[in-house]
Design a protein around this motif. Structure first.
Motif, short mmCIF file in Angstrom:
data_model
loop_
_atom_site.label_atom_id
_atom_site.label_comp_id
_atom_site.label_asym_id
_atom_site.label_seq_id
_atom_site.Cartn_x
_atom_site.Cartn_y
_atom_site.Cartn_z
N ALA A 124 -6.20 -0.88 3.53
CA ALA A 124 -6.79 -0.78 2.19
C ALA A 124 -8.05 -1.64 2.11
N ALA A 125 -7.95 -2.86 2.66
CA ALA A 125 -9.11 -3.78 2.60
C ALA A 125 -10.28 -3.22 3.40
N HIS A 168 -10.98 0.00 4.06
CA HIS A 168 -11.62 1.12 3.37
C HIS A 168 -12.45 0.63 2.18
N GLU A 169 -11.91 -0.36 1.48
CA GLU A 169 -12.63 -0.88 0.32
C GLU A 169 -13.98 -1.46 0.77
N ASP A 170 -13.90 -2.18 1.87
CA ASP A 170 -15.08 -2.79 2.44
C ASP A 170 -16.14 -1.76 2.83
N GLY A 210 -16.59 0.91 1.39
CA GLY A 210 -16.97 1.68 0.20
C GLY A 210 -16.29 3.03 0.12
N ASN A 211 -15.18 3.18 0.86
CA ASN A 211 -14.43 4.44 0.83
C ASN A 211 -13.41 4.42 -0.30
N GLU A 212 -13.29 5.52 -1.00
CA GLU A 212 -12.20 5.60 -1.98
C GLU A 212 -11.12 6.47 -1.40
N ARG A 213 -10.20 5.84 -0.74
CA ARG A 213 -9.15 6.60 -0.06
C ARG A 213 -7.80 6.12 -0.57
N SER A 214 -7.10 7.03 -1.25
CA SER A 214 -5.92 6.59 -1.99
C SER A 214 -4.61 7.11 -1.40
N ALA A 227 -6.28 7.71 3.59
CA ALA A 227 -6.58 6.37 4.13
C ALA A 227 -5.98 6.22 5.52
N TYR A 285 -9.57 -8.81 8.97
CA TYR A 285 -8.77 -8.61 7.76
C TYR A 285 -7.37 -9.22 7.87
#
Ligand code: PLP
Length: 472
Positions: A141-142, A144-146, A148-152, A199, A285
């Motif tokens: 999750a960290a 993808h956030e880094d 800039g991906n929005e993967r849920s 993700a 991470y």
């Protein structure tokens, strides 16, 4: 003939008044109202627990083919190491200066797990496989956030262990389940589940049916192509260690169940250890601290990982499980670990081939370290269910297999004999399964300390203390 002791053993405090207050403090300085602490002599306590142990069954009693749990022999040498006062009494906050030996064990273990997993960095912090999964999901999750991906979404096959969807959900993902095809990942189903929302895919290989995902490289290509990551549930590592590595198969994050693959007595919830390993691009991470080796050869904690997800445990890991795993790996060496794998796989296939004409074993081909049979036909024709077979085996001095899991096989019985079983034990298991198919019924178990208990009630409304028992 197997018979368990049947003691009429009361709860240890039943009928006893609390102990006398034996305060060493001068009069007037002790508590106003004495604590109601229980009091028993040491010899009474030892007898109590010895009797209870005689009504129990463990890996040291006999065969324990509990599928997915890898109930292998735990070498006494490891226990000896883990019970040495220096190991046992070490404080989690002991300074690095005075714990160099322990840090060296942890540092070396990190390296060994990197090697076995085909990964580049390891954290030893998670205290169970499930916590490792959660940690891995947080790392993903960290990442993808880094980016800039929005993967849920996290994709999980229907053969997965229940902890997989639970961990993904706890980390905030939506879980997408995909069906299997002939016991393996259905590539078409995977393809339609993958999207720019994905993700990660969580997978164990071999899967919970003991089947190796032969198309793992295709799976890897598809998942990475979609911009998602691959998570490896390492609970089945006993089937591949020394032969191949999750890293080679393309997995980005891997957890290890040290208590399973690398021998620690476990069950009933503990003790466990679920380190995770990651490819280099995810190292930053990981939870902190990890153990590092300084240029002067001294070991220290490294808190410098710049994007760390934080801590997942108050201590630096479940150290005594780490120590056992370290001893196990050093003791067996590369050849020994490979031999353990080969024997575990051989044993599972030996039993499967011995029983498949008596009980249905769905899916074709060789297994890795475990196999799943189904009592569905027996249930339909003779009213004999998976539970009945399991209870019959108990009467033969064999621990029950895992039953009703994995969920995609109805009336499932999952056997994992491990490398520790002798041929004699395997033959006994085959014979006992054959007999169970003929004779199992609701009267079993007959030779145990307890007959059938209400397992649902016990799970839903457990009575965990004498106080709860009294209040009932
Ligand atoms: C045991 C197991 C887990 C969970 O590990 P714990 O250490 O029990 O938390 C996950 N996946 C599979 C396939 C397992 O067998």
């Amino acid at each position: 003939m197997f018979r368990q002791a049947r003691w009429d053993e009361p709860l240890i405090l039943e009928g006893e008044c609390p102990g006398k207050e034996k305060s060493p403090l001068p009069k007037g300085m002790g508590r106003q109202s004495p604590l109601k602490l229980p009091y028993k002599e040491e010899h009474e306590i030892i007898k109590h627990f010895t009797r209870l142990s005689q009504m129990n069954y463990g890996v040291d009693t006999g065969l324990y083919p509990l599928g997915s749990c890898t109930m292998k022999h735990n070498p006494s040498f490891n226990e000896m190491l883990a019970s040495r006062p220096k190991a046992k009494w070490m404080h989690p906050d002991e300074p690095c200066d005075t714990s160099q030996g322990s840090l060296e064990v942890m540092y070396n273990l990190q390296g060994m797990l990197c090697e076995l997993g085909g990964v580049e960095a390891v954290t030893l912090q998670p205290s169970a496989g499930a916590q490792g999964e959660f940690t891995g999901m947080m790392v993903i999750a960290a990442y993808h956030e880094d980016q800039g991906n929005e993967r849920s979404e996290v994709i999980v096959p229907d053969s997965a262990h229940g902890t997989n969807p639970a961990s993904a959900a706890m980390a905030g993902f939506d879980v997408v389940e995909i069906p299997s095809k002939e016991g393996r990942v259905d590539l078409d189903a995977l393809s339609s589940a993958l999207s720019e929302k994905t993700a990660a895919l969580m997978l164990t290989n071999p899967n919970t049916l003991g089947l190796f995902e032969k198309e793992v490289l295709e799976i890897e290509a598809m998942v990475h192509e979609a911009g998602a990551l691959l998570y490896y549930d390492g609970a089945n590592l006993n089937a591949i260690m020394g032969k191949t590595k999750p890293g080679i198969m393309g997995f980005d994050v891997v957890h290890f169940n040290l208590h399973k693959t690398f021998s620690t007595p476990h069950g009933g919830g503990g003790p466990g250890s679920g380190p995770i390993g990651v490819k280099d691009f995810l190292k930053a991470y990981l939870p902190v601290p990890v153990v590092k080796k300084n240029s002067d050869g001294r070991f220290a904690f490294d808190y410098s990982l710049e994007k760390t997800i934080g801590r997942v445990l108050g201590t630096q890991g479940n150290f005594l499980v780490l120590l056992r795993a370290y001893a196990y790996i050093v003791h067996l060496g590369c050849d020994g670990l490979t031999e353990a794998t080969e024997k575990a796989v051989l044993n599972a296939n030996y039993v499967m081939n011995g029983v498949k004409e008596h009980i249905t074993v769905p899916y074709e081909g060789w297994r890795k370290h475990e196999f799943v049979a189904t009592a569905r036909k027996l249930a339909d024709e003779k009213g004999i269910h998976a539970t009945d077979i399991a209870k019959y085996l108990l009467d033969q001095g064999i621990h029950a297999p895992t039953i009703y899991f994995p969920l995609l096989v109805p009336e499932a019985l999952m056997f994992e004999p491990t490398e520790s079983a002798t041929k004699k034990e395997l033959d006994h298991l085959v014979e006992a399964i054959r007999e169970a198919v003929e004779n199992a019924g609701e009267s079993h178990p007959e030779n145990l300390a307890r007959a059938r208990v209400d397992e649902t009630l016990a799970a839903r409304k457990p009575i965990l203390s004498e106080k709860m028992e009294r209040e009932r």
